[in-house]
Design a protein around this motif. Structure first.
Motif, PDB file in Angstrom:
ATOM      1  N   GLU A  75       6.544   5.290  -2.497  1.00 11.23           N
ATOM      2  CA  GLU A  75       7.436   6.326  -3.039  1.00 11.23           C
ATOM      3  C   GLU A  75       7.726   7.392  -1.983  1.00 11.23           C
ATOM      4  O   GLU A  75       8.870   7.784  -1.761  1.00 11.23           O
ATOM      5  CB  GLU A  75       6.750   7.029  -4.224  1.00 11.23           C
ATOM      6  N   GLY A  76       6.654   7.855  -1.339  1.00 12.43           N
ATOM      7  CA  GLY A  76       6.811   8.882  -0.305  1.00 12.43           C
ATOM      8  C   GLY A  76       7.646   8.373   0.860  1.00 12.43           C
ATOM      9  O   GLY A  76       8.469   9.096   1.425  1.00 12.43           O
ATOM     10  N   LEU A  77       7.454   7.101   1.179  1.00 14.99           N
ATOM     11  CA  LEU A  77       8.207   6.491   2.281  1.00 14.99           C
ATOM     12  C   LEU A  77       9.707   6.523   1.983  1.00 14.99           C
ATOM     13  O   LEU A  77      10.523   6.825   2.855  1.00 14.99           O
ATOM     14  CB  LEU A  77       7.719   5.052   2.482  1.00 14.99           C
ATOM     15  N   SER A  78      10.070   6.259   0.729  1.00 15.77           N
ATOM     16  CA  SER A  78      11.507   6.280   0.402  1.00 15.77           C
ATOM     17  C   SER A  78      12.059   7.702   0.527  1.00 15.77           C
ATOM     18  O   SER A  78      13.221   7.884   0.911  1.00 15.77           O
ATOM     19  CB  SER A  78      11.768   5.670  -0.981  1.00 15.77           C
ATOM     20  N   VAL A  79      11.228   8.710   0.273  1.00 14.49           N
ATOM     21  CA  VAL A  79      11.677  10.105   0.464  1.00 14.49           C
ATOM     22  C   VAL A  79      11.900  10.363   1.958  1.00 14.49           C
ATOM     23  O   VAL A  79      12.911  10.956   2.360  1.00 14.49           O
ATOM     24  CB  VAL A  79      10.640  11.107  -0.123  1.00 14.49           C
ATOM     25  N   LEU A  80      10.973   9.894   2.794  1.00 18.10           N
ATOM     26  CA  LEU A  80      11.145  10.083   4.237  1.00 18.10           C
ATOM     27  C   LEU A  80      12.416   9.390   4.725  1.00 18.10           C
ATOM     28  O   LEU A  80      13.176   9.944   5.521  1.00 18.10           O
ATOM     29  CB  LEU A  80       9.934   9.548   5.015  1.00 18.10           C
ATOM     30  N   ARG A  81      12.660   8.184   4.224  1.00 20.22           N
ATOM     31  CA  ARG A  81      13.853   7.442   4.666  1.00 20.22           C
ATOM     32  C   ARG A  81      15.134   8.147   4.227  1.00 20.22           C
ATOM     33  O   ARG A  81      16.145   8.111   4.911  1.00 20.22           O
ATOM     34  CB  ARG A  81      13.806   6.009   4.134  1.00 20.22           C
ATOM     35  N   GLU A  82      15.071   8.818   3.077  1.00 20.54           N
ATOM     36  CA  GLU A  82      16.253   9.521   2.579  1.00 20.54           C
ATOM     37  C   GLU A  82      16.463  10.841   3.336  1.00 20.54           C
ATOM     38  O   GLU A  82      17.581  11.175   3.731  1.00 20.54           O
ATOM     39  CB  GLU A  82      16.046   9.787   1.085  1.00 20.54           C
ATOM     40  N   LYS A  83      15.379  11.579   3.568  1.00 19.71           N
ATOM     41  CA  LYS A  83      15.515  12.926   4.165  1.00 19.71           C
ATOM     42  C   LYS A  83      15.538  12.910   5.696  1.00 19.71           C
ATOM     43  O   LYS A  83      15.902  13.896   6.320  1.00 19.71           O
ATOM     44  CB  LYS A  83      14.371  13.845   3.692  1.00 19.71           C
ATOM     45  N   LYS A  84      15.065  11.831   6.280  1.00 21.45           N
ATOM     46  CA  LYS A  84      15.069  11.671   7.749  1.00 21.45           C
ATOM     47  C   LYS A  84      14.472  12.864   8.515  1.00 21.45           C
ATOM     48  O   LYS A  84      15.147  13.489   9.347  1.00 21.45           O
ATOM     49  CB  LYS A  84      16.491  11.387   8.250  1.00 21.45           C
ATOM     50  N   THR A 104       4.260   7.865   7.225  1.00 22.63           N
ATOM     51  CA  THR A 104       4.924   8.181   8.501  1.00 22.63           C
ATOM     52  C   THR A 104       4.870   6.984   9.445  1.00 22.63           C
ATOM     53  O   THR A 104       5.827   6.704  10.174  1.00 22.63           O
ATOM     54  CB  THR A 104       4.273   9.429   9.142  1.00 22.63           C
ATOM     55  N   LEU A 105       3.770   6.235   9.403  1.00 24.14           N
ATOM     56  CA  LEU A 105       3.659   5.022  10.224  1.00 24.14           C
ATOM     57  C   LEU A 105       4.764   4.029   9.848  1.00 24.14           C
ATOM     58  O   LEU A 105       5.464   3.493  10.708  1.00 24.14           O
ATOM     59  CB  LEU A 105       2.272   4.394  10.018  1.00 24.14           C
ATOM     60  N   PHE A 106       4.927   3.808   8.533  1.00 20.52           N
ATOM     61  CA  PHE A 106       5.944   2.854   8.070  1.00 20.52           C
ATOM     62  C   PHE A 106       7.366   3.387   8.305  1.00 20.52           C
ATOM     63  O   PHE A 106       8.310   2.629   8.506  1.00 20.52           O
ATOM     64  CB  PHE A 106       5.757   2.528   6.584  1.00 20.52           C
ATOM     65  N   TYR A 107       7.516   4.707   8.236  1.00 15.97           N
ATOM     66  CA  TYR A 107       8.830   5.350   8.466  1.00 15.97           C
ATOM     67  C   TYR A 107       9.259   5.150   9.930  1.00 15.97           C
ATOM     68  O   TYR A 107      10.390   4.773  10.212  1.00 15.97           O
ATOM     69  CB  TYR A 107       8.687   6.826   8.118  1.00 15.97           C
TER      70      TYR A 107
END
Ligand SMILES: [Fe+2]
Length: 380
Positions: A75-84, A104-107
Protein backbone atom coordinates in the motif's frame (compact mmCIF):
# COMPACT_ATOMS: atom_id res chain seq x y z
CA UNK A 1 39.02 -7.36 6.36
CA UNK A 2 35.70 -6.17 7.65
CA UNK A 3 33.88 -2.99 6.69
CA UNK A 4 31.84 -1.38 9.45
CA UNK A 5 29.02 1.08 8.80
CA UNK A 6 27.65 2.86 11.84
CA UNK A 7 25.49 5.25 9.87
CA UNK A 8 25.57 6.50 6.27
CA UNK A 9 25.48 10.28 6.25
CA UNK A 10 24.77 11.43 9.78
CA UNK A 11 23.01 10.70 12.99
CA UNK A 12 21.72 13.75 14.73
CA UNK A 13 21.16 13.73 18.49
CA UNK A 14 20.06 16.04 21.28
CA UNK A 15 17.35 18.60 21.88
CA UNK A 16 15.68 19.95 18.72
CA UNK A 17 17.44 17.37 16.56
CA UNK A 18 14.35 17.47 14.32
CA UNK A 19 15.45 20.92 13.13
CA UNK A 20 18.01 19.12 10.96
CA UNK A 21 15.12 18.37 8.58
CA UNK A 22 15.16 22.00 7.44
CA UNK A 23 18.64 21.53 6.06
CA UNK A 24 17.79 18.50 3.99
CA UNK A 25 16.40 20.34 0.98
CA UNK A 26 13.95 17.74 -0.25
CA UNK A 27 11.66 18.67 -3.13
CA UNK A 28 8.94 16.11 -2.47
CA UNK A 29 8.87 14.15 0.76
CA UNK A 30 6.61 11.31 1.87
CA UNK A 31 6.31 10.76 5.62
CA UNK A 32 5.62 7.11 6.51
CA UNK A 33 4.21 6.55 9.98
CA UNK A 34 2.12 4.27 12.19
CA UNK A 35 -1.19 4.88 13.93
CA UNK A 36 -2.55 7.82 15.85
CA UNK A 37 0.14 8.61 18.41
CA UNK A 38 2.52 10.49 16.13
CA UNK A 39 -0.41 12.70 15.05
CA UNK A 40 -1.86 13.26 18.53
CA UNK A 41 1.51 14.26 19.96
CA UNK A 42 1.98 16.80 17.16
CA UNK A 43 5.08 15.09 15.78
CA UNK A 44 3.76 14.69 12.23
CA UNK A 45 2.71 18.36 12.09
CA UNK A 46 6.14 19.40 13.35
CA UNK A 47 8.00 17.17 10.86
CA UNK A 48 5.77 18.43 8.03
CA UNK A 49 6.37 22.04 9.02
CA UNK A 50 10.16 21.61 9.16
CA UNK A 51 10.27 19.84 5.79
CA UNK A 52 8.12 22.59 4.28
CA UNK A 53 10.42 25.24 5.74
CA UNK A 54 13.21 23.44 3.92
CA UNK A 55 11.26 23.83 0.68
CA UNK A 56 9.59 20.41 0.34
CA UNK A 57 6.10 19.47 -0.74
CA UNK A 58 5.00 16.94 1.90
CA UNK A 59 2.67 13.92 1.79
CA UNK A 60 1.84 11.44 4.55
CA UNK A 61 1.22 7.69 4.43
CA UNK A 62 0.03 6.38 7.80
CA UNK A 63 -1.35 3.20 9.27
CA UNK A 64 1.64 0.88 9.52
CA UNK A 65 0.83 -1.52 12.37
CA UNK A 66 2.85 -3.50 14.90
CA UNK A 67 4.50 -6.34 12.95
CA UNK A 68 4.14 -4.60 9.55
CA UNK A 69 2.73 -6.75 6.81
CA UNK A 70 3.39 -7.38 3.13
CA UNK A 71 0.05 -5.69 2.37
CA UNK A 72 1.00 -2.50 4.22
CA UNK A 73 4.32 -2.30 2.39
CA UNK A 74 2.52 -2.71 -0.93
CA UNK A 75 0.00 0.00 0.00
CA UNK A 76 2.76 2.41 0.99
CA UNK A 77 4.67 1.56 -2.17
CA UNK A 78 1.71 2.61 -4.32
CA UNK A 79 1.68 5.96 -2.48
CA UNK A 80 5.39 6.43 -3.23
CA UNK A 81 4.81 5.57 -6.90
CA UNK A 82 1.98 8.10 -7.07
CA UNK A 83 3.70 10.95 -5.20
CA UNK A 84 7.21 10.37 -6.61
CA UNK A 85 9.21 11.70 -3.64
CA UNK A 86 12.95 12.34 -3.62
CA UNK A 87 12.91 11.77 0.14
CA UNK A 88 11.15 9.29 2.43
CA UNK A 89 10.91 10.23 6.09
CA UNK A 90 9.97 7.32 8.37
CA UNK A 91 8.61 8.45 11.73
CA UNK A 92 7.56 6.29 14.68
CA UNK A 93 8.44 2.90 16.15
CA UNK A 94 10.44 0.15 14.47
CA UNK A 95 7.42 -0.99 12.46
CA UNK A 96 6.92 2.11 10.27
CA UNK A 97 10.69 2.46 9.93
CA UNK A 98 11.09 -1.13 8.73
CA UNK A 99 8.07 -0.94 6.42
CA UNK A 100 9.31 2.36 4.93
CA UNK A 101 12.73 0.84 4.23
CA UNK A 102 11.22 -1.96 2.16
CA UNK A 103 8.75 0.37 0.41
CA UNK A 104 11.65 2.63 -0.61
CA UNK A 105 13.73 -0.34 -1.79
CA UNK A 106 10.90 -1.50 -4.07
CA UNK A 107 10.20 2.10 -5.18
CA UNK A 108 13.79 2.64 -6.28
CA UNK A 109 14.23 -0.88 -7.68
CA UNK A 110 10.90 -1.92 -9.26
CA UNK A 111 12.44 -5.21 -10.41
CA UNK A 112 12.15 -6.41 -6.80
CA UNK A 113 9.00 -7.44 -4.96
CA UNK A 114 8.06 -9.95 -2.28
CA UNK A 115 8.18 -12.83 -4.75
CA UNK A 116 11.92 -12.45 -5.35
CA UNK A 117 13.49 -10.13 -2.76
CA UNK A 118 14.64 -12.86 -0.37
CA UNK A 119 16.53 -14.65 -3.14
CA UNK A 120 17.90 -11.47 -4.75
CA UNK A 121 21.43 -10.15 -4.43
CA UNK A 122 20.92 -6.80 -2.71
CA UNK A 123 24.56 -6.30 -1.81
CA UNK A 124 25.58 -3.51 -4.18
CA UNK A 125 22.43 -1.45 -4.35
CA UNK A 126 22.27 2.21 -3.46
CA UNK A 127 18.97 4.00 -2.98
CA UNK A 128 18.40 7.06 -5.17
CA UNK A 129 15.76 8.33 -2.76
CA UNK A 130 17.09 9.95 0.41
CA UNK A 131 15.93 7.99 3.46
CA UNK A 132 15.54 9.64 6.85
CA UNK A 133 14.57 7.70 9.97
CA UNK A 134 13.13 9.36 13.06
CA UNK A 135 12.45 6.82 15.84
CA UNK A 136 9.88 7.48 18.55
CA UNK A 137 10.65 4.28 20.48
CA UNK A 138 14.01 3.21 21.86
CA UNK A 139 14.22 -0.42 20.81
CA UNK A 140 14.65 -1.70 17.27
CA UNK A 141 17.34 0.84 16.32
CA UNK A 142 16.00 0.52 12.80
CA UNK A 143 17.25 4.09 12.30
CA UNK A 144 20.83 2.83 11.98
CA UNK A 145 20.45 -0.76 10.84
CA UNK A 146 20.43 -2.39 7.40
CA UNK A 147 17.47 -4.61 8.36
CA UNK A 148 13.73 -4.41 7.66
CA UNK A 149 11.51 -7.05 9.30
CA UNK A 150 8.20 -7.76 7.58
CA UNK A 151 5.42 -10.24 8.37
CA UNK A 152 3.96 -12.49 5.70
CA UNK A 153 0.45 -12.41 7.08
CA UNK A 154 -0.78 -15.52 5.23
CA UNK A 155 2.15 -17.67 6.32
CA UNK A 156 2.21 -16.05 9.81
CA UNK A 157 5.95 -15.71 9.51
CA UNK A 158 8.30 -12.76 9.97
CA UNK A 159 11.34 -12.39 7.78
CA UNK A 160 14.20 -9.92 7.64
CA UNK A 161 15.37 -8.19 4.48
CA UNK A 162 19.01 -7.20 4.88
CA UNK A 163 20.82 -4.77 2.60
CA UNK A 164 23.16 -1.82 2.98
CA UNK A 165 20.77 -0.06 0.61
CA UNK A 166 18.14 0.22 3.34
CA UNK A 167 20.40 1.53 6.08
CA UNK A 168 19.00 5.06 6.57
CA UNK A 169 21.03 7.97 5.19
CA UNK A 170 20.18 10.08 8.20
CA UNK A 171 18.97 9.06 11.68
CA UNK A 172 17.43 11.77 13.83
CA UNK A 173 17.33 10.94 17.54
CA UNK A 174 15.26 13.76 18.99
CA UNK A 175 14.68 13.08 22.71
CA UNK A 176 11.27 14.80 22.55
CA UNK A 177 9.81 11.82 20.67
CA UNK A 178 10.31 9.00 23.22
CA UNK A 179 9.19 11.43 25.92
CA UNK A 180 5.53 10.59 25.28
CA UNK A 181 5.96 6.80 25.13
CA UNK A 182 3.53 4.86 27.34
CA UNK A 183 5.37 2.91 30.09
CA UNK A 184 4.43 -0.51 28.68
CA UNK A 185 5.89 0.35 25.27
CA UNK A 186 8.99 1.88 26.88
CA UNK A 187 9.48 -1.37 28.84
CA UNK A 188 9.00 -3.77 25.92
CA UNK A 189 10.99 -1.78 23.37
CA UNK A 190 13.73 -1.19 25.95
CA UNK A 191 14.01 -4.96 26.45
CA UNK A 192 14.41 -5.31 22.67
CA UNK A 193 17.33 -2.87 22.87
CA UNK A 194 18.83 -4.81 25.78
CA UNK A 195 18.51 -8.01 23.74
CA UNK A 196 20.34 -6.37 20.82
CA UNK A 197 23.14 -5.26 23.14
CA UNK A 198 23.52 -8.63 24.87
CA UNK A 199 23.25 -10.71 21.70
CA UNK A 200 25.79 -8.49 19.89
CA UNK A 201 28.08 -8.65 22.92
CA UNK A 202 28.40 -12.44 22.75
CA UNK A 203 28.15 -12.87 18.97
CA UNK A 204 31.36 -14.46 17.74
CA UNK A 205 31.56 -12.48 14.51
CA UNK A 206 31.87 -9.17 16.35
CA UNK A 207 34.99 -7.09 16.79
CA UNK A 208 36.48 -4.54 19.21
CA UNK A 209 34.18 -1.79 17.95
CA UNK A 210 30.91 -3.73 18.09
CA UNK A 211 31.78 -5.23 21.49
CA UNK A 212 32.53 -1.79 22.93
CA UNK A 213 29.23 -0.39 21.65
CA UNK A 214 27.31 -3.46 22.83
CA UNK A 215 28.89 -3.51 26.29
CA UNK A 216 28.30 0.21 26.89
CA UNK A 217 24.73 -0.11 25.62
CA UNK A 218 23.99 -3.13 27.84
CA UNK A 219 25.37 -1.36 30.88
CA UNK A 220 23.48 1.85 30.08
CA UNK A 221 20.18 0.10 29.38
CA UNK A 222 20.34 -1.94 32.59
CA UNK A 223 20.86 1.31 34.49
CA UNK A 224 18.38 3.57 32.68
CA UNK A 225 15.54 1.32 31.49
CA UNK A 226 13.93 0.96 34.94
CA UNK A 227 14.17 4.72 35.47
CA UNK A 228 12.71 5.39 32.04
CA UNK A 229 9.75 3.07 32.66
CA UNK A 230 9.05 4.24 36.21
CA UNK A 231 9.62 7.98 35.94
CA UNK A 232 9.57 8.72 32.21
CA UNK A 233 12.10 11.46 33.02
CA UNK A 234 13.57 13.44 30.17
CA UNK A 235 17.10 12.31 30.99
CA UNK A 236 16.23 8.61 31.18
CA UNK A 237 14.26 8.67 27.92
CA UNK A 238 17.13 10.40 26.12
CA UNK A 239 19.64 7.91 27.54
CA UNK A 240 17.50 4.98 26.37
CA UNK A 241 17.18 6.56 22.91
CA UNK A 242 20.95 6.83 22.59
CA UNK A 243 21.82 3.43 24.10
CA UNK A 244 19.25 1.70 21.91
CA UNK A 245 20.87 3.29 18.86
CA UNK A 246 24.33 2.17 20.01
CA UNK A 247 23.08 -1.39 20.42
CA UNK A 248 21.76 -1.19 16.86
CA UNK A 249 25.10 -0.01 15.54
CA UNK A 250 26.68 -3.00 17.27
CA UNK A 251 24.32 -5.74 16.13
CA UNK A 252 23.97 -4.52 12.56
CA UNK A 253 27.74 -4.92 12.21
CA UNK A 254 28.02 -8.24 14.04
CA UNK A 255 24.77 -10.18 14.23
CA UNK A 256 22.29 -11.30 16.87
CA UNK A 257 21.45 -14.79 18.12
CA UNK A 258 18.78 -17.30 19.06
CA UNK A 259 16.55 -14.84 20.93
CA UNK A 260 15.66 -13.10 17.68
CA UNK A 261 15.25 -16.40 15.84
CA UNK A 262 12.76 -17.68 18.42
CA UNK A 263 10.97 -14.39 19.01
CA UNK A 264 10.33 -13.88 15.30
CA UNK A 265 8.73 -17.34 15.18
CA UNK A 266 6.41 -16.54 18.11
CA UNK A 267 5.84 -12.92 17.06
CA UNK A 268 4.86 -13.91 13.52
CA UNK A 269 2.52 -16.66 14.70
CA UNK A 270 0.78 -14.91 17.61
CA UNK A 271 1.25 -11.22 16.68
CA UNK A 272 3.24 -10.63 19.88
CA UNK A 273 5.08 -7.32 20.12
CA UNK A 274 8.70 -7.89 19.15
CA UNK A 275 10.08 -6.37 22.36
CA UNK A 276 7.81 -8.49 24.54
CA UNK A 277 8.75 -11.70 22.75
CA UNK A 278 12.45 -10.88 23.11
CA UNK A 279 12.06 -9.88 26.74
CA UNK A 280 10.59 -13.31 27.51
CA UNK A 281 13.20 -15.31 25.59
CA UNK A 282 16.33 -13.36 26.59
CA UNK A 283 17.07 -14.76 30.09
CA UNK A 284 16.49 -18.36 28.93
CA UNK A 285 18.94 -17.83 26.07
CA UNK A 286 21.58 -16.52 28.49
CA UNK A 287 21.22 -19.66 30.59
CA UNK A 288 21.60 -21.74 27.44
CA UNK A 289 24.53 -19.84 25.93
CA UNK A 290 26.57 -19.66 29.12
CA UNK A 291 27.65 -23.27 28.63
CA UNK A 292 30.10 -21.86 26.08
CA UNK A 293 33.36 -20.82 27.77
CA UNK A 294 33.84 -17.62 25.76
CA UNK A 295 30.28 -16.50 26.39
CA UNK A 296 30.56 -17.33 30.08
CA UNK A 297 33.73 -15.23 30.37
CA UNK A 298 32.01 -12.31 28.67
CA UNK A 299 29.06 -12.53 31.05
CA UNK A 300 31.51 -12.65 33.95
CA UNK A 301 33.25 -9.54 32.67
CA UNK A 302 29.96 -7.70 32.39
CA UNK A 303 28.92 -8.94 35.83
CA UNK A 304 32.08 -7.43 37.32
CA UNK A 305 31.30 -4.06 35.70
CA UNK A 306 27.68 -4.21 36.89
CA UNK A 307 28.56 -5.37 40.39
CA UNK A 308 26.33 -8.46 40.21
CA UNK A 309 25.48 -11.41 38.00
CA UNK A 310 24.24 -10.10 34.66
CA UNK A 311 21.80 -12.99 34.07
CA UNK A 312 20.21 -12.44 37.49
CA UNK A 313 20.03 -8.71 36.75
CA UNK A 314 18.18 -9.35 33.48
CA UNK A 315 15.73 -11.68 35.27
CA UNK A 316 15.18 -9.12 38.03
CA UNK A 317 14.63 -6.36 35.48
CA UNK A 318 12.09 -8.48 33.59
CA UNK A 319 10.16 -8.94 36.85
CA UNK A 320 10.52 -5.29 37.90
CA UNK A 321 9.09 -4.14 34.56
CA UNK A 322 6.10 -6.46 34.94
CA UNK A 323 6.97 -8.50 31.86
CA UNK A 324 5.57 -12.04 31.60
CA UNK A 325 8.11 -14.68 32.58
CA UNK A 326 7.07 -17.16 29.87
CA UNK A 327 4.92 -17.38 26.74
CA UNK A 328 2.09 -19.07 28.61
CA UNK A 329 1.93 -16.20 31.06
CA UNK A 330 2.02 -13.78 28.10
CA UNK A 331 -1.28 -15.27 26.96
CA UNK A 332 -0.21 -17.71 24.23
CA UNK A 333 -2.89 -20.41 24.40
CA UNK A 334 -1.56 -23.85 25.40
CA UNK A 335 -3.59 -25.81 22.87
CA UNK A 336 -2.42 -23.49 20.09
CA UNK A 337 1.19 -23.81 21.26
CA UNK A 338 0.97 -27.60 21.17
CA UNK A 339 -0.74 -27.63 17.78
CA UNK A 340 1.75 -25.11 16.36
CA UNK A 341 4.84 -26.69 17.88
CA UNK A 342 6.38 -28.07 14.67
CA UNK A 343 5.81 -24.77 12.88
CA UNK A 344 7.35 -22.80 15.77
CA UNK A 345 10.28 -25.20 15.95
CA UNK A 346 11.01 -24.96 12.23
CA UNK A 347 10.87 -21.16 12.23
CA UNK A 348 12.83 -20.80 15.46
CA UNK A 349 15.75 -22.56 13.77
CA UNK A 350 15.81 -19.88 11.05
CA UNK A 351 17.01 -16.27 11.01
CA UNK A 352 19.38 -15.17 13.75
CA UNK A 353 19.47 -18.60 15.40
CA UNK A 354 21.96 -19.50 12.66
CA UNK A 355 24.44 -16.97 14.07
CA UNK A 356 23.98 -17.83 17.76
CA UNK A 357 27.39 -18.03 19.46
CA UNK A 358 26.91 -21.76 19.86
CA UNK A 359 25.10 -23.93 17.33
CA UNK A 360 21.60 -24.91 18.47
CA UNK A 361 20.66 -28.50 17.51
CA UNK A 362 16.97 -29.13 16.82
CA UNK A 363 16.85 -31.44 19.85
CA UNK A 364 17.95 -28.54 22.08
CA UNK A 365 15.52 -26.13 20.44
CA UNK A 366 12.64 -28.53 21.19
CA UNK A 367 13.51 -28.41 24.89
CA UNK A 368 14.21 -24.68 24.75
CA UNK A 369 10.75 -23.89 23.37
CA UNK A 370 9.15 -25.80 26.23
CA UNK A 371 11.27 -23.78 28.67
CA UNK A 372 10.18 -20.42 27.26
CA UNK A 373 6.56 -21.56 26.97
CA UNK A 374 6.10 -23.11 30.40
CA UNK A 375 8.78 -21.17 32.31
CA UNK A 376 10.96 -24.23 32.96
CA UNK A 377 14.63 -23.86 33.85
CA UNK A 378 17.19 -24.33 31.07
CA UNK A 379 19.24 -27.27 32.31
CA UNK A 380 20.59 -28.93 29.20
FE1 LIG B 1 15.04 -6.73 17.86
Amino acid sequence: MKKLVLTKEAFVIGENALDYLKEMNAERAVIVTGGKSMFSTGVIDKVTELLEEGGAEVFVYSGVSKNPTVTQVEEGLSVLREKKPDMVVAVGGGSPLDAAKVMTLFYDFPEFDFSNVLQADLSNLKLKTKFVAIPSTSGTASEVTHVGVITYEKEEYKFAIRSEAIRPDVAILDPALPQTLPCKIAAETGMDALTHALEAYINKTGNDFTYALAKEAAEGILEWLPVSVKTGSKESREKMHNFSCMAGMAFSNSGLGMVHGVSHAFGGKYNLAHGLANAIVLPYSMDYNKKDKEVREKYEKLSRILGGDVIEKVKALQKELGIASCMKEAGVDEESYKADFDFLLENSMKGSTAVNPIPVPVSDMEKFLDCIYYGKKVEF
